[in-house]
Design an enzyme around this catalytic site. Sequence first.
Site, mmCIF file in Angstrom:
data_model
loop_
_atom_site.group_PDB
_atom_site.id
_atom_site.type_symbol
_atom_site.label_atom_id
_atom_site.label_comp_id
_atom_site.label_asym_id
_atom_site.label_seq_id
_atom_site.Cartn_x
_atom_site.Cartn_y
_atom_site.Cartn_z
ATOM 1 N N LEU A 1 2.370 39.727 23.170
ATOM 2 C CA LEU A 1 2.510 40.519 22.057
ATOM 3 C C LEU A 1 3.824 39.945 21.358
ATOM 4 C CD1 LEU A 1 1.979 42.965 20.104
ATOM 5 C CD2 LEU A 1 3.627 44.431 21.541
ATOM 6 N N GLU B 1 -5.225 47.983 5.477
ATOM 7 C CA GLU B 1 -5.890 49.497 5.523
ATOM 8 C C GLU B 1 -4.636 50.368 5.875
ATOM 9 O OE1 GLU B 1 -8.935 50.258 4.797
ATOM 10 O OE2 GLU B 1 -9.651 48.100 4.428
ATOM 11 N N HIS C 1 16.056 60.561 17.118
ATOM 12 C CA HIS C 1 15.872 59.417 17.048
ATOM 13 C C HIS C 1 15.719 58.512 18.539
ATOM 14 C CE1 HIS C 1 16.413 58.922 12.900
ATOM 15 N NE2 HIS C 1 17.578 59.295 13.064
ATOM 16 N N THR D 1 16.402 49.075 3.824
ATOM 17 C CA THR D 1 17.439 48.869 2.997
ATOM 18 C C THR D 1 17.855 49.908 2.461
ATOM 19 O OG1 THR D 1 15.523 47.894 1.357
ATOM 20 C CG2 THR D 1 16.772 46.341 2.427
ATOM 21 N N ASP E 1 7.894 57.658 11.311
ATOM 22 C CA ASP E 1 8.553 58.554 10.531
ATOM 23 C C ASP E 1 8.624 59.835 11.149
ATOM 24 O OD1 ASP E 1 9.941 59.765 8.606
ATOM 25 O OD2 ASP E 1 8.465 59.865 6.857
ATOM 26 N N TRP F 1 20.797 53.085 4.711
ATOM 27 C CA TRP F 1 22.180 53.008 4.779
ATOM 28 C C TRP F 1 22.838 54.360 4.012
ATOM 29 C CZ3 TRP F 1 24.519 49.711 7.773
ATOM 30 C CH2 TRP F 1 23.945 48.214 7.933
ATOM 31 N N ARG G 1 19.663 65.640 14.811
ATOM 32 C CA ARG G 1 18.623 64.437 14.310
ATOM 33 C C ARG G 1 18.823 63.438 15.379
ATOM 34 N NH1 ARG G 1 16.732 64.179 9.378
ATOM 35 N NH2 ARG G 1 16.834 61.820 9.794
HETATM 36 C C1 FPP Z 1 12.393 57.933 10.368
HETATM 37 O O1 FPP Z 1 12.526 59.010 10.892
HETATM 38 C C2 FPP Z 1 12.802 56.889 11.542
HETATM 39 C C3 FPP Z 1 14.120 56.148 11.476
HETATM 40 C C4 FPP Z 1 14.631 55.973 10.153
HETATM 41 C C5 FPP Z 1 14.602 55.491 12.725
HETATM 42 C C6 FPP Z 1 13.457 54.835 13.390
HETATM 43 C C7 FPP Z 1 14.249 54.193 14.575
HETATM 44 C C8 FPP Z 1 13.678 54.425 15.894
HETATM 45 C C9 FPP Z 1 12.449 54.967 16.342
HETATM 46 C C10 FPP Z 1 14.568 53.997 16.921
HETATM 47 C C11 FPP Z 1 14.750 52.311 17.143
HETATM 48 C C12 FPP Z 1 13.677 51.587 17.307
HETATM 49 C C13 FPP Z 1 13.349 50.714 18.517
HETATM 50 C C14 FPP Z 1 12.464 49.687 17.856
HETATM 51 C C15 FPP Z 1 13.832 50.938 19.709
HETATM 52 P P1 FPP Z 1 13.421 60.195 9.858
HETATM 53 O O2 FPP Z 1 14.896 60.123 10.427
HETATM 54 O O3 FPP Z 1 13.176 59.812 8.253
HETATM 55 O O4 FPP Z 1 12.671 61.495 9.953
HETATM 56 P P2 FPP Z 1 12.493 62.723 9.282
HETATM 57 O O5 FPP Z 1 11.583 62.223 8.091
HETATM 58 O O6 FPP Z 1 11.887 63.885 9.680
HETATM 59 O O7 FPP Z 1 13.936 63.095 8.446
#
Ligand code: FPP
Length: 247
Positions: A136, A212, A41, A71, A24, A74, A37
């Site tokens: 892994l 944990e 990512h 889920t 997160d 979206w 944003r």
């Molecule tokens: C949460 O941050 C993150 C996500 C919803 C997307 C996670 C995806 C990736 C890290 C990229 C793909 C992964 C791989 C395996 C290559 P947020 O957008 O909710 O952050 P915020 O809480 O600061 O808004």
Amino acid sequence: MPLRQLLEEVRAKPLPQHVAIIMDGNGRWAKARGLPRSEGHRQGSATAERIVRFVAQERLFPYLTVFAFSTENWDRPKSELDFLFALLEEFARTRLEELRQSGVELRILGDLAPFPPSLQEALRAAVEASRGGRNLVFTVALNFGGRWDVLTAARRAMALAQAGKLAPEELTLERFRALLPGGALPDPDLLIRTGGHQRLSNFFLFEAAYTEFYFTPTLWPDFTEEELLLALKDFQSRTRNFGKVGA
Ligand code: FPP
């Protein structure tokens, strides 16, 4: 403390089998830099690759699962969804070979049906190509939710019952667990959540009964190998008694 020394310390004690991560904070990382944003990512994806490579190369533990798309995700703007899908497709098409060389077996946990067909194909091909990786098992939870996981198992149990293959008293915890999509993995021993929030957000529910938790304010793009080792050290300092009387 230098990384190598930390590694040695962590290796001297029992390590978890399965670590799960809620990645997160990508959005906040980008916002803090005045970036869109999507840049968060992109950086988050680079962090995921770096952590996976490290865990595989060091053979730290055998199962790593990351929550990449829930889920509930979206509901985000279509432009952000499209960017995330493109990022995942790029990961599946271009980065996989490198991970494969690190002995990574890729698995996907979740319902892929609603994703763009090209992403589904790229992920299936990547899963196929990486089968047998020895260092892994890296599972990406995509369109996954703990409630969906439990509901899917319940539906599977009902279908077996309707077919006359399962009586109510035969549905033991072990049998139910085997029907969970997430039940193919060992239960997570440690769950790390970055980004400062202290909640499960519908990630593993049934499987996390004795997991944990390690919460850190670090935003996912800033998460490092060192912090992973610190989380493992913290895990090693805990007494797990699984509801029984401790030693
Ligand atoms: C949460 O941050 C993150 C996500 C919803 C997307 C996670 C995806 C990736 C890290 C990229 C793909 C992964 C791989 C395996 C290559 P947020 O957008 O909710 O952050 P915020 O809480 O600061 O808004």
